[in-house]
Enzyme design. Structure first.
Site, PDB file in Angstrom:
ATOM      1  N   SER A 116       0.840  -1.201   0.000  1.00  0.00           N
ATOM      2  CA  SER A 116       0.000   0.000   0.000  1.00  0.00           C
ATOM      3  C   SER A 116       0.877   1.254   0.000  1.00  0.00           C
ATOM      4  O   SER A 116       1.628   1.475  -0.946  1.00  0.00           O
ATOM      5  CB  SER A 116      -0.956  -0.044   1.186  1.00  0.00           C
ATOM      6  OG  SER A 116      -1.958   0.940   1.059  1.00  0.00           O
ATOM      7  N   ASP A 268      -9.709  -6.113  -3.716  1.00  0.00           N
ATOM      8  CA  ASP A 268      -9.192  -4.897  -3.081  1.00  0.00           C
ATOM      9  C   ASP A 268     -10.200  -3.758  -3.261  1.00  0.00           C
ATOM     10  O   ASP A 268     -10.450  -3.327  -4.383  1.00  0.00           O
ATOM     11  CB  ASP A 268      -7.845  -4.532  -3.712  1.00  0.00           C
ATOM     12  CG  ASP A 268      -7.111  -3.449  -2.949  1.00  0.00           C
ATOM     13  OD1 ASP A 268      -7.784  -2.568  -2.378  1.00  0.00           O
ATOM     14  OD2 ASP A 268      -5.874  -3.478  -2.922  1.00  0.00           O
ATOM     15  N   HIS A 296      -7.616  -5.470   0.541  1.00  0.00           N
ATOM     16  CA  HIS A 296      -6.472  -4.575   0.745  1.00  0.00           C
ATOM     17  C   HIS A 296      -5.930  -4.892   2.133  1.00  0.00           C
ATOM     18  O   HIS A 296      -6.177  -4.175   3.110  1.00  0.00           O
ATOM     19  CB  HIS A 296      -6.924  -3.120   0.643  1.00  0.00           C
ATOM     20  CG  HIS A 296      -5.789  -2.144   0.522  1.00  0.00           C
ATOM     21  ND1 HIS A 296      -5.201  -1.833  -0.679  1.00  0.00           N
ATOM     22  CD2 HIS A 296      -5.128  -1.428   1.462  1.00  0.00           C
ATOM     23  CE1 HIS A 296      -4.247  -0.942  -0.490  1.00  0.00           C
ATOM     24  NE2 HIS A 296      -4.174  -0.686   0.820  1.00  0.00           N
TER      25      HIS A 296
END
Length: 325
Positions: A116, A268, A296
């Site tokens: 991320s 995600d 995610h």
């Protein structure tokens, strides 16, 4: 003498912790495994700390013959924290910090795995310091600056957009409360620990894959460890979301020379899979690997049989001479 699998596994629990000085901060890092093995540097995401990389995942990498380094970024875990709502640094500074960790630990260069926001740091590190990056693995990532360079890609879900807006508002409220308490000579109230733990659990819930049961108990146990590990959990939960990302860099992705692997959850909700595929398409020679039943989130255990062999194969660079222990 070759180190056995059993000895490598034990090295995870007998980890070595170090403090790394960077400009304006100290970063807490830990090394797992044999320092002579190829090094994988784990770069965590916003609001996370080094504990978010699962111990079992790290152990599997060590058993595969890697020295694993996980560290707390600024405003995370045991590293230097700053006033809530006013981080005096930007996203590019985190890339410089990663380079400083590599240098301070004498790694020369490392196999960089970022998740991320950590994947954004990895992109900037590969662009700004290609000599430090042996290979690049980007998980749950988007090409360039989140939200600013992707009009061609699916947006963040409305639910997550509302979540981020609330995070920013909470940061402002927390800063005001902190200023008021300081003015009155008051101290932080530790009685809200359980509430903070629950807020972390609820903060992780919307990022998980919808097709699999949310591991509430496991996330709660981890959240308790994270709260106890943090110097300032309020700073960790707010400041990383407020950073200036710096100049756009998506147009420069084609200049990355590090061999790149892109891992992306098929569910995600923050960066739909198209983001990962676009990222892989824009980095020369990059390989894309989809992770079914994954949102995610930091490599849930059901992904390890896919992710660990892929990362070990990707980081098996026979051209790197071994480093002295």
């Amino acid at each position: 003498m070759t180190t056995s699998r059993r000895e490598r596994s034990l090295m995870v629990d007998n980890r070595r912790t170090v403090e790394v000085e960077v400009e304006g901060a100290e970063l807490a890092a830990e090394l797992h495994g044999d320092p002579a093995d190829p090094a994988i540097l784990l770069v965590h995401g916003a609001g996370h700390c080094r504990l978010n990389w699962p111990d079992g995942f790290v152990r599997r990498l060590v058993e595969g013959g890697r020295c694993v380094v996980r560290y707390d970024a600024r405003d995370a875990g045991a590293s230097t924290t700053f006033p809530v709502g006013a981080p005096p640094y930007a996203l590019p500074d985190l890339a410089e910090d990663a380079a400083a960790v590599i240098d301070a630990l004498g790694l020369g260069r490392a196999h960089v795995l970022g998740m991320s926001q950590g994947a954004a740091v990895g992109q900037l590190l590969a662009l700004g310091h290609p000599d430090r990056v042996a290979t690049l693995t980007l998980a749950s990532a988007t090409p360039g600056i989140p939200g600013e360079e992707q009009p061609d890609l699916p947006p963040v879900s409305e639910r997550l957009a509302a979540f981020f807006a609330q995070v920013e508002q909470d940061a402002k409220v927390a800063k005001a409360e902190q200023d008021a308490a300081a003015g009155a000579g008051g101290a932080a109230d530790p009685s809200g620990r359980e509430a903070v733990v629950e807020s972390i659990v609820e903060g992780e819930r919307p990022f998980a894959a919808a097709s699999r049961p949310f591991d509430e108990d496991g996330v709660r146990r981890l959240a308790a460890r994270i709260v106890d590990h943090a110097h300032d959990i309020a700073a960790q939960s707010t400041n990383p979301y407020l950073l200036d990302a710096g100049p756009p860099w998506r147009a420069r992705l084609g200049t990355i020379t590090a061999p790149t692997l892109v891992l992306h959850g098929e569910e995600d909700p923050l960066f739909p899979p198209e983001h990962g595929r676009a990222l892989a398409a824009e980095i020369p020679g990059a390989r894309f690997l989809a992770l079914p039943g994954t949102g995610h989130e930091v490599f849930p255990e059901h992904t390890w049989d896919t992710v660990v062999p892929a990362v070990l194969a990707h980081t098996a660079n026979r051209d790197d001479p071994p480093r002295p222990a």
